[in-house]
Design a protein around this motif. Structure first.
Motif, mmCIF file in Angstrom:
data_model
loop_
_atom_site.group_PDB
_atom_site.id
_atom_site.type_symbol
_atom_site.label_atom_id
_atom_site.label_comp_id
_atom_site.label_asym_id
_atom_site.label_seq_id
_atom_site.Cartn_x
_atom_site.Cartn_y
_atom_site.Cartn_z
ATOM 1 N N SER A 234 1.404 0.993 -9.697
ATOM 2 C CA SER A 234 1.485 0.997 -8.243
ATOM 3 C C SER A 234 0.100 0.817 -7.628
ATOM 4 N N ALA A 235 0.078 0.650 -6.310
ATOM 5 C CA ALA A 235 -1.160 0.385 -5.585
ATOM 6 C C ALA A 235 -1.212 1.257 -4.348
ATOM 7 N N GLY A 236 -2.311 1.993 -4.160
ATOM 8 C CA GLY A 236 -2.418 2.845 -2.982
ATOM 9 C C GLY A 236 -3.852 3.005 -2.523
ATOM 10 N N ALA B 70 -0.547 10.139 -9.050
ATOM 11 C CA ALA B 70 -1.483 9.647 -8.037
ATOM 12 C C ALA B 70 -2.889 9.574 -8.612
ATOM 13 N N HIS B 71 -3.652 8.590 -8.175
ATOM 14 C CA HIS B 71 -5.069 8.399 -8.515
ATOM 15 C C HIS B 71 -5.499 8.961 -9.887
ATOM 16 N N ASP C 90 0.868 -1.179 0.000
ATOM 17 C CA ASP C 90 0.000 0.000 0.000
ATOM 18 C C ASP C 90 0.901 1.223 0.000
ATOM 19 N N ASP D 20 -4.721 5.445 -0.361
ATOM 20 C CA ASP D 20 -4.933 6.862 -0.040
ATOM 21 C C ASP D 20 -5.631 6.992 1.317
ATOM 22 N N TYR E 40 -6.504 1.505 -6.699
ATOM 23 C CA TYR E 40 -6.862 2.632 -5.831
ATOM 24 C C TYR E 40 -8.155 2.286 -5.117
ATOM 25 N N THR F 235 4.562 -4.226 -12.163
ATOM 26 C CA THR F 235 4.404 -3.484 -10.914
ATOM 27 C C THR F 235 5.708 -2.801 -10.539
ATOM 28 N N HIS G 19 0.423 4.554 -0.582
ATOM 29 C CA HIS G 19 -0.195 5.886 -0.572
ATOM 30 C C HIS G 19 -1.032 6.025 0.695
ATOM 31 N N GLU H 120 3.345 13.284 -1.366
ATOM 32 C CA GLU H 120 2.394 13.550 -2.456
ATOM 33 C C GLU H 120 2.455 15.046 -2.749
ATOM 34 N N GLU I 200 -0.491 5.132 -10.365
ATOM 35 C CA GLU I 200 -1.312 4.231 -9.556
ATOM 36 C C GLU I 200 -2.325 3.553 -10.462
#
Ligand code: AMP
Ligand code: MN
Ligand code: MN
Ligand code: MN
Length: 280
Positions: A242-244, A188-189, A4, A246, A219, A269, A6, A63, A216
């Protein structure tokens, strides 16, 4: 392994201390966590110490807000050296911009008949971050709105009466701060921006050209079709996935630890790529 990459603490707009954040991530089964507060790296030493005790691998992250084609675009830096002067100077500039913006937002509220917002917001802020969520909290406390979401939809979101466009760094600038600090830059996102797919592709192309290396793909709360589309875009633009979550704590119940879906097969990845050594 659960990644995770983020999350937020009280050093920006999260509800939890770095120690409580690590505990919560651990309870959610996260093995590798990035703390990525908005425009600050101040929470990382405390998170690092707590992660050691909990047996979690911590990635030093941030961020960064950027301005691109009149939109606020967020860029994640992962594996950054928190002592790098280029990064620190850039973040200081954003922290100053945040104070200036908060005062302007407060003036907008005054015109709407809602007085003394800056005084109240600045009293409750205890870190280098001041942002729209701080205004949302005061609006809720005063009973002007009932919840976070309506603070944004009524006043604070782009185009609403208390929104102020901020002179954030450009995407190439933010990427250069991250790169100078030895980190990997990621969008991001990308699924959250209210833009067409064509415009999103333009954003990713600009990001790649600026030296950005990832995006990412996974999400919180994202539909499978969106995730699959982002996976296609990551391949198309040669950006690692990537994987986050938030995660912000209790203000955003939809963003939880340990609830991310599986990465679509065929994605490269970040953690299986050669870039991962920059994050460790
Ligand atoms: P700022 O850093 O001051 O621009 O505030 C951005 C933060 O506000 C984001 O990281 C989110 O946590 C939150 N936020 C932004 N837009 C919304 C929205 N429409 N609803 C709820 N929270 C939002
Ligand atoms: Mn936030
Ligand atoms: Mn963001
Ligand atoms: Mn975030």
């Amino acid at each position: 392994m659960k990644y995770d990459l983020h999350s937020h603490s009280i050093f920006s707009d999260g509800d939890l201390t770095p120690e409580d954040l690590i505990r919560e991530a651990s309870a959610g089964g996260v093995n590798v966590l990035a703390l990525t507060d908005h425009d600050t790296v101040d929470g990382l030493p405390r998170a690092e110490a707590a992660a050691k005790i909990a047996g979690i691998t911590l990635v030093d992250g941030v961020e960064i807000s950027t301005r691109w084609e009149k939109l606020d675009i967020h860029i994640l830096g992962l594996g950054v050296d928190v002592n790098n002067s280029t990064l620190i100077d850039g973040l200081k500039f954003h922290q100053t911009e945040r104070v200036t913006r908060a005062q302007q937002v407060s003036k907008k509220f005054e015109k709407l008949g809602i007085e003394g917002m800056w005084e109240e917001v600045s009293q409750q802020v205890k870190t280098h971050y001041v942002g729209r969520p701080d205004f949302a909290r005061v609006l809720i406390k005063r009973g002007v709105v009932n919840n976070f979401q309506s603070a944004f939809t009524k006043y604070l979101a782009a185009g609403k009466p208390a929104y102020v466009a901020t002179d954030w760094a450009s995407i190439p600038e933010a990427v250069s701060w991250i790169t100078a600090a030895g980190g990997v830059a990621l969008v991001a996102h990308p699924g959250r921006y209210r833009i067409t797919r064509t415009k999103l592709a333009k954003l990713l192309a600009c990001f790649k050209e600026s030296g950005g290396e990832g995006m990412e793909v996974l999400y919180s709360g994202q539909a499978l079709s969106k995730t699959q589309d982002l996976a296609r875009l990551s391949k198309q633009f040669g950006l690692v996935a990537s994987a986050g979550s938030d995660f912000h704590g209790f203000s955003y119940p939809g963003m939880r630890f340990g609830a991310l879906a599986e990465m679509p097969s065929g994605c490269e990845t970040l953690w299986d790529s050669s870039l991962w050594q920059k994050c460790m």
